[in-house]
Scaffold this active site. Structure first.
Site, short mmCIF file in Angstrom:
data_model
loop_
_atom_site.label_atom_id
_atom_site.label_comp_id
_atom_site.label_asym_id
_atom_site.label_seq_id
_atom_site.Cartn_x
_atom_site.Cartn_y
_atom_site.Cartn_z
N CYS B 86 -1.27 0.43 0.97
CA CYS B 86 0.20 -0.16 1.17
C CYS B 86 0.80 0.86 1.91
O CYS B 86 0.89 0.86 3.18
CB CYS B 86 0.76 -0.23 -0.18
SG CYS B 86 2.11 -0.99 -0.23
N HIS B 203 -3.32 -3.63 -3.39
CA HIS B 203 -3.51 -2.44 -4.05
C HIS B 203 -5.05 -2.55 -5.04
O HIS B 203 -4.83 -3.10 -6.04
CB HIS B 203 -2.46 -2.35 -4.99
CG HIS B 203 -1.14 -1.61 -4.36
ND1 HIS B 203 -1.14 -0.32 -4.38
CD2 HIS B 203 -0.35 -2.28 -3.82
CE1 HIS B 203 0.27 -0.37 -3.85
NE2 HIS B 203 0.68 -1.23 -3.44
N GLU B 205 -6.38 -0.38 -6.30
CA GLU B 205 -6.42 0.70 -7.45
C GLU B 205 -5.63 -0.19 -8.61
O GLU B 205 -5.82 0.62 -9.80
CB GLU B 205 -5.87 2.11 -6.98
CG GLU B 205 -4.26 2.17 -7.00
CD GLU B 205 -3.73 1.38 -6.03
OE1 GLU B 205 -4.47 0.67 -5.47
OE2 GLU B 205 -2.38 1.56 -5.77
#
Lengths: 81, 229
Positions: B86, B203, B205
């Site tokens: 990002c 994302h 994660e």
């Protein structure tokens, strides 16, 4: 010394914010406005350098930092000595 | 394998990334302060999401001048693994470690939602545990994710197989609708020519535990682990 740098999208890059502004202006009846391109203004105050040095420095900082030359173009001018 | 998560003022996914690599992946992970000049011997640098320097000037534009970026550039130049997520992707573009630039999303909206992306290249250090064509469900949260590059650059990037992920629908089809932010060629993830630096807007994660709604981000994390020699 005062200088101004203008940064805006290159003509080849779509500017959806400018288009949104143009559409809003049309809604208000300002039909003659055919297109709007939005950009940024940087007013700089310079000290301790000559006009010749400023003329070298301004395009340098414009290209290196203030504009992303992949998508943006810039112009600069010295407003006041 | 040791991971390092860079922290800029305004990073807000640094703790998520730290948790994902340390707890979900179970690997030694450390924070790296942007003002330091030390990568602490990590094997992989993560540039996390957030709003480094408040997105002032342009997303990622000021973070690019952080002291630690000198070491990151050197590390990447030697073939070190760098993953930008990002805002981290935006920083990599500003650093010229990846080609192109980000424009505002096509509908001028901040987008915060799950998307589906397709693995385009599974021969990368970031996707070798995936298979080409596999669809992953991973969240996005960004305003400036509309990837743009001059035509010549796009041709080069495609020719080199540098596009790692594309936005797609749930069946893996590329549609105008599924290209949520308007990126050229629906690019969601991109790597450099050498293949050791990747940026992605989604994302991974945030998709590493079923309680979060998806575990698909583990494809990227597990792939990175395969790089231990």
């Amino acid at each position: 010394m005062k200088a101004r740098i203008l940064v805006s999208f290159k003509d080849s890059v779509l500017d959806p914010q400018g288009q949104a502004v143009r559409n809003a202006l049309h809604t208000l009846g300002y039909e003659p406005i055919r297109d709007v391109r939005q950009g940024k203004v940087f007013d700089l105050e310079l000290g301790g350098i000559s006009r010749t040095e400023a003329e070298r420095l301004l395009p340098e900082v414009a290209a290196k930092v203030l504009a992303n030359v992949v998508i943006e173009k810039y112009t600069w001018q010295i407003l006041e000595d | 394998m040791k991971f390092g998560v860079v922290v800029f003022p305004g990073s807000n996914c640094d703790a998520d990334a730290y948790h994902a690599f340390k707890d979900a992946l179970g690997q030694p992970t450390t924070y790296l302060w942007h003002k330091d000049h030390d990568l602490r011997g990590v094997d992989c640098v993560i540039l996390p999401g957030g709003f480094s320097y408040g997105d002032y000037l342009r997303s990622g534009a000021i973070a690019r001048f952080s002291p630690l970026m000198r070491e990151v550039r050197e590390f990447a130049g030697k073939g070190g693994l760098v993953l930008g997520i990002c805002n981290g992707f935006q920083v990599l573009l500003e650093l010229n470690l990846l080609p192109g630039a980000m424009l505002r999303n096509k509908r001028l909206k901040f987008l915060c939602q799950y998307v589906t992306i397709r693995v385009e290249n599974d021969k990368t250090p970031f996707t070798r545990k995936g298979t080409k064509g596999r669809v992953l469900r991973i969240p996005i949260a960004h305003f400036d994710g509309n990837w743009y590059a001059p035509l010549e650059t796009v041709k080069e990037v495609e020719g080199n197989g540098q596009v790692v992920f594309r936005y797609c629908d749930s069946e893996g089809r590329l549609t105008e609708e599924s290209n949520i932010n308007g990126s050229l060629n629906a690019v969601a993830g991109l790597m450099n020519k050498e293949g050791n630096v990747m940026g992605m807007m989604p994302h991974p994660e945030r998709a590493v535990e079923s309680i979060l709604g998806s575990e698909d981000g583990l494809v990227v994390l597990h792939s990175l682990l395969e790089n231990i020699s």
